[in-house]
Design a protein around this motif. Structure first.
Motif, mmCIF file in Angstrom:
data_model
loop_
_atom_site.group_PDB
_atom_site.id
_atom_site.type_symbol
_atom_site.label_atom_id
_atom_site.label_comp_id
_atom_site.label_asym_id
_atom_site.label_seq_id
_atom_site.Cartn_x
_atom_site.Cartn_y
_atom_site.Cartn_z
ATOM 1 N N ASP A 118 0.154 6.774 8.624
ATOM 2 C CA ASP A 118 -0.420 7.906 8.483
ATOM 3 C C ASP A 118 0.094 8.933 9.747
ATOM 4 O OD1 ASP A 118 -1.555 6.855 10.722
ATOM 5 O OD2 ASP A 118 -3.889 6.880 9.955
ATOM 6 N N LYS A 139 1.579 6.803 -0.843
ATOM 7 C CA LYS A 139 0.815 5.841 -1.380
ATOM 8 C C LYS A 139 1.315 5.231 -2.720
ATOM 9 C CE LYS A 139 -3.808 6.966 0.642
ATOM 10 N NZ LYS A 139 -5.386 7.503 0.241
ATOM 11 N N THR A 140 1.511 3.916 -2.834
ATOM 12 C CA THR A 140 2.041 3.482 -3.990
ATOM 13 C C THR A 140 1.159 3.786 -5.247
ATOM 14 O OG1 THR A 140 2.766 1.565 -2.418
ATOM 15 C CG2 THR A 140 2.805 1.090 -4.915
ATOM 16 N N ASP A 141 -0.110 3.715 -5.223
ATOM 17 C CA ASP A 141 -0.863 3.645 -6.332
ATOM 18 C C ASP A 141 -0.870 5.090 -6.968
ATOM 19 O OD1 ASP A 141 -2.510 4.375 -4.398
ATOM 20 O OD2 ASP A 141 -4.103 3.422 -4.649
ATOM 21 N N THR A 142 -1.026 6.204 -5.865
ATOM 22 C CA THR A 142 -1.119 7.643 -6.464
ATOM 23 C C THR A 142 0.081 8.243 -6.329
ATOM 24 O OG1 THR A 142 -2.112 8.172 -4.140
ATOM 25 C CG2 THR A 142 -3.667 7.442 -5.639
ATOM 26 N N LYS A 143 1.194 7.842 -5.335
ATOM 27 C CA LYS A 143 2.130 8.678 -5.230
ATOM 28 C C LYS A 143 1.894 9.788 -4.263
ATOM 29 C CE LYS A 143 3.852 5.507 -7.643
ATOM 30 N NZ LYS A 143 2.758 4.654 -7.970
ATOM 31 N N GLN A 144 0.811 9.910 -3.632
ATOM 32 C CA GLN A 144 0.381 10.805 -2.865
ATOM 33 C C GLN A 144 1.107 10.803 -1.405
ATOM 34 O OE1 GLN A 144 -3.742 11.015 -2.072
ATOM 35 N NE2 GLN A 144 -3.792 13.184 -2.290
ATOM 36 N N VAL A 159 1.762 10.561 2.147
ATOM 37 C CA VAL A 159 0.962 10.488 3.278
ATOM 38 C C VAL A 159 1.277 11.140 4.707
ATOM 39 C CG1 VAL A 159 -0.048 8.560 4.680
ATOM 40 C CG2 VAL A 159 0.224 8.346 2.283
ATOM 41 N N LYS A 167 0.903 -0.999 0.097
ATOM 42 C CA LYS A 167 -0.150 -0.001 0.125
ATOM 43 C C LYS A 167 0.820 1.326 -0.146
ATOM 44 C CE LYS A 167 -3.642 1.925 2.793
ATOM 45 N NZ LYS A 167 -4.654 1.773 3.935
ATOM 46 N N TYR A 168 1.907 1.191 0.816
ATOM 47 C CA TYR A 168 2.907 2.183 0.741
ATOM 48 C C TYR A 168 4.340 2.210 0.278
ATOM 49 C CZ TYR A 168 -0.771 3.161 4.323
ATOM 50 O OH TYR A 168 -1.802 3.501 5.042
ATOM 51 N N GLU A 183 0.891 -1.284 8.306
ATOM 52 C CA GLU A 183 0.535 -0.116 8.793
ATOM 53 C C GLU A 183 1.798 0.569 9.461
ATOM 54 O OE1 GLU A 183 -1.764 1.849 7.485
ATOM 55 O OE2 GLU A 183 -2.678 0.132 6.101
#
Length: 652
Positions: free
Chosen positions: A116, A61-66, A68, A43-44, A88
């Motif tokens: 987070d 985040k792995t998918d959005t590269k946002q 966290v 996930k990260y 987590e």
């Protein structure tokens, strides 16, 4: 065009390197990103970067590269090593920047936090402030010990394993003492002692279930010892009668009570064996005639060996288990990124997503995300994006025969877009000297020198590690003689090949390399026009009394084995006692707080030079130890090094 997917997210945190920086500044800069990892569930993605001069951990985040969360300690603290302990939660070392040391100090504190930023906990250390009363109350109490993450147990949501070294008065560590292993709750920090190691300088090996099964270390006589655990007891591996020295477990196998282990027969090169612990039998799996393995590749899901890496010149791989999915992946990546060395640095528990590092002699490192089920390779980030691999120099393996018939290997870095003929040469002997060698790969100092038009020679002289025990032992008691002859013969070889100009040769080294720079210049006064000793070793009798090596029984045993006790021989091999033979111009560089080769080494050499009225230059940097940690100090040294070399080799 490659574009960092991390860059857009955390651009606000870092300073962009100036395009007007000098070469010395560009090559002295530390990596922009290091230690990339993916969380167990994928996930990260996490990475260590720098913010306001301190190491910071960023989580995306792995998918959005946002972005966290970013973990940034206030005050003089910064992030050290870290691990994902479940999908987590992370555990990280808390380091401290102190005024008396440029290099961060670690006092054994482990902190835990969710991806987070929630549930931050002081997990292990001396300063958590909790007390315990009553025999049945379990709390995360303070402990005067320095902790290291032994096994994050990523499939166990609640616990991790920690090995710890107790403090014996103050916070100075005595690695020769036996260590404790604790099972630690990653949420609360409560702990339970599992076992105590049977030997000091301990390395542990855990199995798939997270059980500690092996402990290897070094005793006071400088002997490597290995113990395995059976029914709660430590069993000395010497009882197996395998006929192997340097015996060390690599991984478990798919058969009960059977492991893969490294070892030597008759002091040859290191072989890989399958060892049955129940029967005390061994089966050789692989062994090279000339070199030891450089890396063992372990499947993190099964904890089993699947490949062995060697480096006889260029890197090569032998696949112990070709059917392992990791073997197939590594082959695919080598084909997809030709000319690169590939390291799988992190992976998810389902082995579907991987963080890959690709690097070579011209490229300090690029990171990629590989998604197995999609067969997708996604570029992430470069360690040093300001250095263009296309503009870097090639590193070529070389081989020659020494004056007494030994085969000696090394590497030659050659300037880009310049004919390899009659070049000014910098000889760069490595440190150590034992158990250490030079490798094919990116070297910032050598690339800087090549950028300025110099060829750079590295020599894996006798005594170097990686070429079998006999080759390493051939350097024992010969620090000032045969080792230096190999360096000198390598220099003559490059000159005879027409690559180097015999009138433009300088020798530059650090630690033992600094010793070699001076000692080779003592032996061959007219060969080297200049010599630079960085954190060098110049007075062997003094070093046997005053260094962090001489402060332990293990270190004293090592010094006696590799140097002996003949005071006349030690003086004969010490530059400080032979300055009357020097002709090369000298630059001496040292960190004021060096404990490995203390400042007394430089002072001893200085006293001898002054008595001889021999001129020299020096640079002593406060708050630095054995090598410079601070990028600014490293740039200062590089600037001084280039100025000194160009002046003495008459290079514009």
């Amino acid at each position: 065009m490659k574009y960092s997917i991390l860059l857009a997210i955390i651009l606000f945190m870092i300073a962009i390197p100036s395009t007007h920086a000098s070469n010395a500044e560009l090559f002295s800069r530390g990596s922009e990103y290091t230690d990339l990892k993916i969380s167990p569930n994928g996930k990260y993605i996490s990475a260590v970067t720098a913010h306001q001069g301190k190491k910071t951990l960023v989580i995306l985040k792995t998918d959005t590269k946002q972005l966290v969360h970013a973990i940034y300690f206030p005050g003089n603290a910064e992030v050290g090593d870290y691990e994902w302990v479940n999908s987590e939660r992370l555990v990280l070392q808390k380091m401290y920047l102190k005024g008396w040391s440029e290099q961060p100090l670690y006092y054994g504190e482990l902190m835990a936090v969710n991806a987070d930023g929630t549930k931050a906990t002081y997990l292990f250390g001396y300063n958590n402030g909790q007390m315990q009363t009553g025999s049945h109350i379990k709390k995360n109490t303070a402990i005067r010990a320095t902790a290291y993450i032994l096994d994050p147990l990523p499939k166990d949501e609640k616990y991790m394993l920690v090995n710890a070294i107790a403090w014996n008065g103050g916070s100075n560590l005595d690695y020769s003492q036996n260590q404790q292993v604790y099972r630690v709750d990653v949420n609360s920090g409560t702990r339970k002692k599992i076992l105590t190691s049977p030997v000091g300088y301990t390395t542990f090996l855990t199995n798939f279930e997270g059980e500690v099964k092996f402990a290897s270390g070094i005793n006071a006589d400088n002997e490597t010892k290995l113990f395995y655990r059976d029914n709660g007891d430590w069993i000395d591996s010497k009882n197996l009668n395998l006929g192997l020295t340097d015996f060390n477990p690599i991984s478990f196998s798919d058969q009960p009570n059977t492991i893969f282990a490294a070892g030597r027969e008759q002091d040859d090169t290191l072989g890989v064996y399958k060892v049955n612990l129940s029967h005390g039998t061994k089966e050789k799996v692989i062994q090279e005639d000339k070199i030891d393995p450089s890396h063992f590749w372990i499947n993190k899901q099964t904890k089993q060996l699947y490949a062995v890496e060697y480096q006889d010149g260029y890197p090569t791989y032998d696949f112990v288990d070709p059917a392992d999915a990791h073997s197939k992946l590594l082959k695919q990546l080598l084909a997809s990124l030709p000319g690169h060395q590939i390291h799988i640095v992190s992976e998810t528990t389902d082995a579907n997503q991987f963080i890959i590092k690709a690097f070579n002699d011209r490229n300090p490192g690029d990171y990629y995300l590989f998604i197995a089920d999609k067969k997708q390779l996604i570029y992430l980030v470069a360690e040093k994006k300001w250095l263009d691999p296309e503009q870097m120099a090639e590193v070529k393996p070389i081989r020659f025969t020494s004056r007494d018939g030994k085969t000696i290997n090394g590497y030659l870095t050659l300037p880009n877009n310049k004919e390899a003929k009659n070049l000014p040469l910098i000889v760069n002997p490595h440190g150590g000297p034992h158990g250490v060698r030079d490798w094919w790969g990116f070297n910032s100092q050598n690339q800087l020198l090549a950028k300025e038009g110099f060829a750079v020679l590295q020599v894996n002289f006798r005594g170097s590690g990686g070429y079998g025990k006999k080759f390493e032992q051939a350097g024992y008691l010969n620090w000032g003689t045969n080792i230096q002859y190999d360096i000198i013969d390598a220099t003559q070889h490059v000159i005879e090949q027409g690559i180097a100009n015999k009138e433009q040769v300088c020798i530059v080294g650090s630690s033992f390399g600094g010793y070699s720079a001076l000692q080779s210049a003592v032996i061959e006064p007219t060969l080297f026009k200049c010599a630079i000793g960085f954190s060098g070793l110049y007075d062997l009798p003094l070093w046997k009394q005053d260094s962090d090596v001489s402060n332990s029984n293990y270190g004293q045993s090592y010094q006696e084995e590799v140097l002996g006790n003949d005071i006349n021989n030690l003086k004969a091999m010490s530059p400080a006692y032979n300055v009357n033979k020097l002709q090369a111009t000298l630059l001496l560089v040292h960190g004021e707080d060096d404990e490995r080769t203390p400042l007394t080494q430089l002072e001893s050499l200085e006293n001898a030079l002054k008595k001889q009225q021999f001129p020299y230059q020096k640079m002593v940097i406060s708050n630095e130890g054995h090598g410079f940690y601070n990028d600014t100090h490293q740039a200062m040294y590089y600037e001084k090094m280039l100025e000194f070399i160009k002046e003495n080799l008459n290079v514009k």
